[in-house]
Design a protein around this motif. Structure first.
Motif, PDB file in Angstrom:
ATOM      1  N   THR A  43      56.424  23.176 -13.789  1.00 47.60           N
ATOM      2  CA  THR A  43      57.152  24.370 -14.259  1.00 47.60           C
ATOM      3  C   THR A  43      56.264  25.534 -14.687  1.00 47.60           C
ATOM      4  N   SER A  45      52.615  28.118 -14.896  1.00 44.00           N
ATOM      5  CA  SER A  45      51.388  28.615 -14.260  1.00 44.00           C
ATOM      6  C   SER A  45      50.205  28.055 -15.030  1.00 44.00           C
ATOM      7  N   SER A 157      45.737  31.503  -9.510  1.00 41.40           N
ATOM      8  CA  SER A 157      45.435  30.644  -8.356  1.00 41.40           C
ATOM      9  C   SER A 157      45.334  31.456  -7.078  1.00 41.40           C
ATOM     10  N   GLN A 158      46.275  32.382  -6.885  1.00 41.62           N
ATOM     11  CA  GLN A 158      46.221  33.222  -5.675  1.00 41.62           C
ATOM     12  C   GLN A 158      44.910  34.019  -5.631  1.00 41.62           C
ATOM     13  N   PRO A 171      51.944  30.127  -0.009  1.00 44.17           N
ATOM     14  CA  PRO A 171      52.502  29.609  -1.271  1.00 44.17           C
ATOM     15  C   PRO A 171      52.304  28.107  -1.450  1.00 44.17           C
ATOM     16  N   VAL A 172      52.328  27.336  -0.361  1.00 48.20           N
ATOM     17  CA  VAL A 172      52.112  25.884  -0.458  1.00 48.20           C
ATOM     18  C   VAL A 172      50.712  25.614  -1.014  1.00 48.20           C
ATOM     19  N   HIS A 175      50.333  26.800  -4.703  1.00 51.54           N
ATOM     20  CA  HIS A 175      51.004  25.882  -5.630  1.00 51.54           C
ATOM     21  C   HIS A 175      50.166  24.617  -5.839  1.00 51.54           C
ATOM     22  N   ASN A 178      47.333  25.436  -8.069  1.00 47.95           N
ATOM     23  CA  ASN A 178      47.786  25.584  -9.457  1.00 47.95           C
ATOM     24  C   ASN A 178      48.006  24.221 -10.107  1.00 47.95           C
ATOM     25  N   VAL A 179      48.588  23.296  -9.360  1.00 48.94           N
ATOM     26  CA  VAL A 179      48.808  21.935  -9.891  1.00 48.94           C
ATOM     27  C   VAL A 179      47.470  21.290 -10.227  1.00 48.94           C
ATOM     28  N   ALA A 277      51.044  16.794  -4.382  1.00 49.55           N
ATOM     29  CA  ALA A 277      50.510  18.094  -3.941  1.00 49.55           C
ATOM     30  C   ALA A 277      49.683  17.914  -2.674  1.00 49.55           C
ATOM     31  N   THR A 280      51.841  17.727   0.394  1.00 48.66           N
ATOM     32  CA  THR A 280      52.319  19.033   0.910  1.00 48.66           C
ATOM     33  C   THR A 280      51.212  19.698   1.742  1.00 48.66           C
TER      34      THR A 280
END
Ligand code: SDX
Length: 379
Positions: A43, A45, A157-158, A171-172, A175, A178-179, A277, A280
């Motif tokens: 949930t 950032s 992260s970006q 985005p994958v 994300h 970030n995880v 993660a 993905t």
């Protein structure tokens, strides 16, 4: 004389309280300031988690906006640090580059020896904002590529991925990154964090404690394991080779990197979240062979030794798929764990208790220099 109760490696020894995180091997859980890390990874950032570790509460929208604005405005690599990085030979390990860069950042900070919480918080935020540029630039210079300036329109992260690869990440990928940053951020009194606390306990400065922690994290028994996992994957090559490779490795009594843990004995609480993660990324990059190798090595080693993967096992292949050089993996760990380290540094600084354990002597009995006569007797 009774034998001393030596606790090698401080295994199983509780040395102090911490309010930063709770690692519970019985329930296989990890809480950051009371929140399960799985809920934070799903949930929040990484910026919000950094705020939680430092302030003890998740930020309100207004607090997060101010926190993020401050971090985004401070991302640029300082010229003197860039020059220092350029002086480090390309043959040096990227962890040595980070150790040098952070040391110079500290030496250049006029507030370095102000150990007040306010000052340490400011230093923590600066390292949080600056480390991505240090890590990204070091990888790029090793590839003969130029520095890429940060972008304030991208989240942590970006922007990290932008500065490293010069592309806005899918985005994958952002994300999954970030995880990984959230999962790596904090883990109670692990070797590098405890190193930072020992250094802080002498009332040395925050930068000295972070440089010491970087040194501790570099080792393959600790943070260096995520890089070592990838070296093992490269050695094995494909799932078909796992069994014969393990036969040899175990016969040679090799440590299989990415497996085992001093605290968790039935699996690392963070692995399922990082593995999800990784899955993905396997789909995104269409990497079924890597997935097969991952799964085969895990199932074979667990069935043979009953030793489970730790966070470094899914993290290594994840960073590989994202395109990071293998030597950059542990520096990524630093960029994340600097939040946990500095939370502990500030907690230790507030407790002000010098860390100084005892040792049991097992060297030669007392003996004397032949012919030596103490001054008093010589008169
Ligand atoms: C991290 O502390 C933290 O919280 C760390 C960390 C964090 O977030 O900060 O979680 C991050 O450092 C994770 C760990 C990364 N390291 C590795 O993946 C390196 C490989 N792992 C091993 O070196 C080992 O599992 C340790 C060092 C992580 C933990 O070792 P312990 O608890 O001291 O256990 P041990 O070394 O005493 O092992 C007990 C037995 C031994 O066999 P015997 O000598 O008794 O016959 O299990 C064996 C070990 O040889 N064993 C392994 C093994 N891990 C344990 N054998 C082969 N491969 C392994 N990975």
């Amino acid at each position: 004389m009774t034998e001393p109760d030596i606790k090698k490696g401080l295994a199983g020894v509780t040395v102090d309280y911490t309010a930063v995180s709770k690692v519970n091997p019985e329930t296989n859980s990890l809480l950051y300031r009371g929140y399960p890390v799985q809920e934070l990874a799903a949930t929040q950032s990484f910026e919000a988690v950094a705020y939680l570790l430092w302030y003890g509460e998740l930020p309100t929208d207004a607090q997060l906006a101010a926190f993020v604005a401050e971090e985004r405005a401070d991302r640029t690599l300082d010229e003197n640090v860039k020059q220092a990085i350029d002086l480090v030979p390309l043959t040096a390990h990227p962890m040595d580059v980070l150790r040098t860069a952070v040391s110079l950042a500290g030496a250049s900070d006029p507030a370095a020896f102000d150990n007040s919480r306010e000052s340490d918080l400011a230093k923590s935020k600066r390292l949080f904002a600056k480390l991505p540029a240090m890590v990204a630039y070091d990888q790029r210079r090793r590839r003969g590529q130029e520095l890429i300036d940060p972008r304030e329109d991208l989240d942590y992260s970006q922007n990290f991925l932008w500065m490293t690869f010069g592309e806005i990440p899918d985005p994958v990928v952002a994300h999954a990154f970030n995880v990984s940053m959230i999962l790596y951020a904090e883990h109670s009194f692990n070797a590098s964090t405890f190193t930072a606390r020992v250094i802080t306990s002498t009332i040395a400065d925050l930068y000295s404690a972070v440089v010491g922690a970087i040194g501790a994290l570099k080792g393959p028994l600790h943070g260096g394991a995520n890089e070592a996992v990838m070296h093992i994957f490269d050695e094995i090559g494909s799932a078909e080779n796992v069994s014969p490779w393990l036969d040899t490795a175990l016969a040679e009594k090799r440590k299989i990197m990415g497996f085992g843990h001093r605290v968790y004995k039935h699996g690392d609480s963070r692995v399922p979240t990082m593995k999800a993660a990784l899955d993905t990324l396997v789909d995104h990059y269409d990497a079924p062979d890597l997935a097969a190798l991952y799964d085969t090595l895990e199932s074979e080693f667990v069935s043979r030794k009953g030793i489970y993967p730790n966070l470094d096992y899914p993290s290594g292949p994840s960073y590989n798929l994202m395109g990071f050089d293998t030597q950059t993996f542990t520096p990524l760990f630093v960029a994340s764990r600097v939040t946990g380290w500095t939370a502990h540094i500030m907690e230790q600084a507030a407790s002000n208790a010098l860390i100084r354990p005892l040792s049991a002597y097992n060297g030669p009995d007392e003996r004397h220099i032949p012919g030596y006569v103490p001054d008093a007797e010589a008169e």
